[in-house]
Enzyme design. Structure first.
Site, short mmCIF file in Angstrom:
data_model
loop_
_atom_site.label_atom_id
_atom_site.label_comp_id
_atom_site.label_asym_id
_atom_site.label_seq_id
_atom_site.Cartn_x
_atom_site.Cartn_y
_atom_site.Cartn_z
N SER A 142 45.29 43.54 44.21
CA SER A 142 46.56 43.23 43.53
C SER A 142 47.59 42.66 44.52
O SER A 142 48.50 41.94 44.12
CB SER A 142 47.12 44.48 42.83
OG SER A 142 47.32 45.53 43.75
N SER A 159 45.76 54.67 44.66
CA SER A 159 46.34 55.86 44.00
C SER A 159 46.33 55.69 42.47
O SER A 159 47.38 55.54 41.85
CB SER A 159 47.74 56.17 44.52
OG SER A 159 48.55 55.03 44.65
N LYS A 218 48.71 44.82 47.48
CA LYS A 218 49.43 45.93 48.15
C LYS A 218 49.52 45.70 49.66
O LYS A 218 50.60 45.76 50.24
CB LYS A 218 48.71 47.28 47.90
CG LYS A 218 48.58 47.67 46.45
CD LYS A 218 47.87 49.00 46.29
CE LYS A 218 46.46 49.05 46.84
NZ LYS A 218 45.48 48.18 46.15
N1 LIG Z 1 34.97 52.89 44.81
C1 LIG Z 1 36.06 52.30 45.34
N2 LIG Z 1 37.17 52.18 44.59
C2 LIG Z 1 38.27 51.61 45.11
N3 LIG Z 1 38.35 51.10 46.38
C3 LIG Z 1 37.26 51.19 47.16
C4 LIG Z 1 36.07 51.79 46.67
N4 LIG Z 1 35.13 51.74 47.67
C5 LIG Z 1 35.72 51.15 48.72
N5 LIG Z 1 37.00 50.82 48.44
C6 LIG Z 1 37.93 50.30 49.45
O1 LIG Z 1 38.85 51.37 49.70
C7 LIG Z 1 40.18 50.97 49.49
C8 LIG Z 1 40.93 51.95 48.59
O2 LIG Z 1 41.23 53.12 49.28
P1 LIG Z 1 42.46 54.00 48.85
O3 LIG Z 1 42.55 55.10 49.84
O4 LIG Z 1 43.65 53.13 48.69
O5 LIG Z 1 42.03 54.54 47.42
S1 LIG Z 1 42.66 55.74 46.60
O6 LIG Z 1 44.12 55.67 46.76
O7 LIG Z 1 42.10 56.98 47.11
O8 LIG Z 1 42.27 55.50 45.22
C9 LIG Z 1 40.15 49.62 48.79
O9 LIG Z 1 41.19 48.90 49.40
P2 LIG Z 1 42.13 47.84 48.63
O10 LIG Z 1 41.18 46.77 48.15
O11 LIG Z 1 43.07 47.36 49.70
O12 LIG Z 1 42.85 48.51 47.50
C10 LIG Z 1 38.76 49.09 49.08
O13 LIG Z 1 38.79 48.26 50.22
N1 LIG Z 2 51.67 36.93 44.60
C1 LIG Z 2 50.81 37.46 45.44
N2 LIG Z 2 51.15 38.59 46.12
C2 LIG Z 2 50.26 39.17 46.97
N3 LIG Z 2 49.01 38.69 47.21
C3 LIG Z 2 48.62 37.60 46.54
C4 LIG Z 2 49.48 36.95 45.63
N4 LIG Z 2 48.82 35.89 45.11
C5 LIG Z 2 47.61 35.87 45.68
N5 LIG Z 2 47.47 36.89 46.56
C6 LIG Z 2 46.25 37.15 47.34
O1 LIG Z 2 45.64 38.33 46.79
C7 LIG Z 2 44.96 39.04 47.80
C8 LIG Z 2 45.47 40.49 47.78
O2 LIG Z 2 44.72 41.23 48.70
P1 LIG Z 2 45.25 42.57 49.32
O3 LIG Z 2 46.65 42.40 49.81
O4 LIG Z 2 44.21 43.03 50.31
O5 LIG Z 2 45.28 43.51 48.05
P2 LIG Z 2 45.16 45.10 47.97
O6 LIG Z 2 45.71 45.64 49.26
O7 LIG Z 2 45.99 45.47 46.78
O8 LIG Z 2 43.71 45.37 47.79
C9 LIG Z 2 45.24 38.35 49.13
O9 LIG Z 2 44.15 37.52 49.44
C10 LIG Z 2 46.48 37.51 48.81
O10 LIG Z 2 46.56 36.34 49.59
#
Ligand SMILES: Nc1ncnc2c1ncn2[C@@H]1O[C@H](COP(=O)(O)OS(=O)(=O)O)[C@@H](OP(=O)(O)O)[C@H]1O
Ligand SMILES: Nc1ncnc2c1ncn2[C@@H]1O[C@H](COP(=O)(O)OP(=O)(O)O)[C@@H](O)[C@H]1O
Length: 201
Positions: A41, A111, A43
């Protein structure tokens, strides 16, 4: 997590330097800024850019990123609902220490469950916590798929993946909603920095 000791045997120590003293030293109030949203998304991207902007303004800030915490403090936790609960609890308790240290702490964790986020809010206490929903439809997050995790989840290689085979409960009363499908990253960062600055100066 179940408490192991009774309150009767654990004492609270008051320190010579207080949170208010440290806030005065930093020149601003402290606060926990809790970013929640689906994987992909935005974050981490937004939190990182906000961190840099705050740093450039002379604000003491730190970022707790879910992925990074899972390499250390939370490395023994899985993605089951119970372990996510503990993940959020530990992160909130860590954030509370940063707030006590007089620092702005941003967190970027999926979360996914309302109850866990409410628990984080209660741990931090009134006035110390703002919830920021990084809103983006699942279809768009899946299209972005910055780490290829959605593809793995769709193939069944990762279980309990948020949005695929585990739920994400949207916030109902977040202090701020940033829609990253509707507006740019720069706009989201600007909105959040302005929101934080109004609270801490
Ligand atoms: N099953 C599953 N579900 C969601 N995410 C997964 C999973 N396995 C690995 N990952 C990776 O772990 C990151 C999420 O960890 P978090 O500590 O933020 O998760 S939580 O708050 O406990 O729900 C998440 O990071 P973000 O993509 O940045 O959100 C993933 O990289
Ligand atoms: N409006 C925007 N705000 C934030 N990220 C964006 C947006 N549009 C596209 N993106 C892209 O979406 C991806 C988001 O990844 P990330 O920041 O790692 O998400 P998360 O931490 O929620 O998993 C990145 O590749 C970023 O460049």
């Amino acid at each position: 997590m179940e408490k192991k000791e009774s309150a009767a045997t654990i004492f609270w120590h008051r320190h010579a330097v207080t949170k208010e003293d440290r806030q005065r030293l930093h020149g601003h109030k402290s606060l926990m800024v809790w970013l929640t949203g689906l994987s992909g998304s935005g974050k981490s991207t937004i939190a990182n850019a906000v961190l840099l902007e705050l740093f450039n303004k002379g604000i003491s800030a730190y970022l707790l990123d879910g992925d990074n915490l899972r390499h250390g403090l939370n490395s023994n936790l899985s993605f089951s609902p119970e372990d996510r609960k503990e993940n959020i609890r530990r992160t909130a308790e860590t954030g509370k220490l940063f707030v006590d240290a007089g620092i702005i702490v941003l967190s970027a964790l999926i979360s996914p469950f309302r109850e866990d986020r409410l628990n984080a809010r209660n741990i931090l206490g009134k006035g110390n916590f703002i919830e920021v929903y990084i809103k983006c439809p699942l279809e768009e997050c899946e299209k972005r798929d910055p780490k290829g995790l959605y593809k793995m989840a769709r193939r069944g290689e990762i279980k309990q993946f948020t949005g695929i085979d585990q739920e994400y409960e949207e916030p109902e009363a977040a202090e701020l909603v940033l829609d990253t499908n509707e507006s740019s990253m720069e706009k989201a960062v600007d909105t959040l920095v302005t929101f934080i600055m109004e609270k801490i100066i």
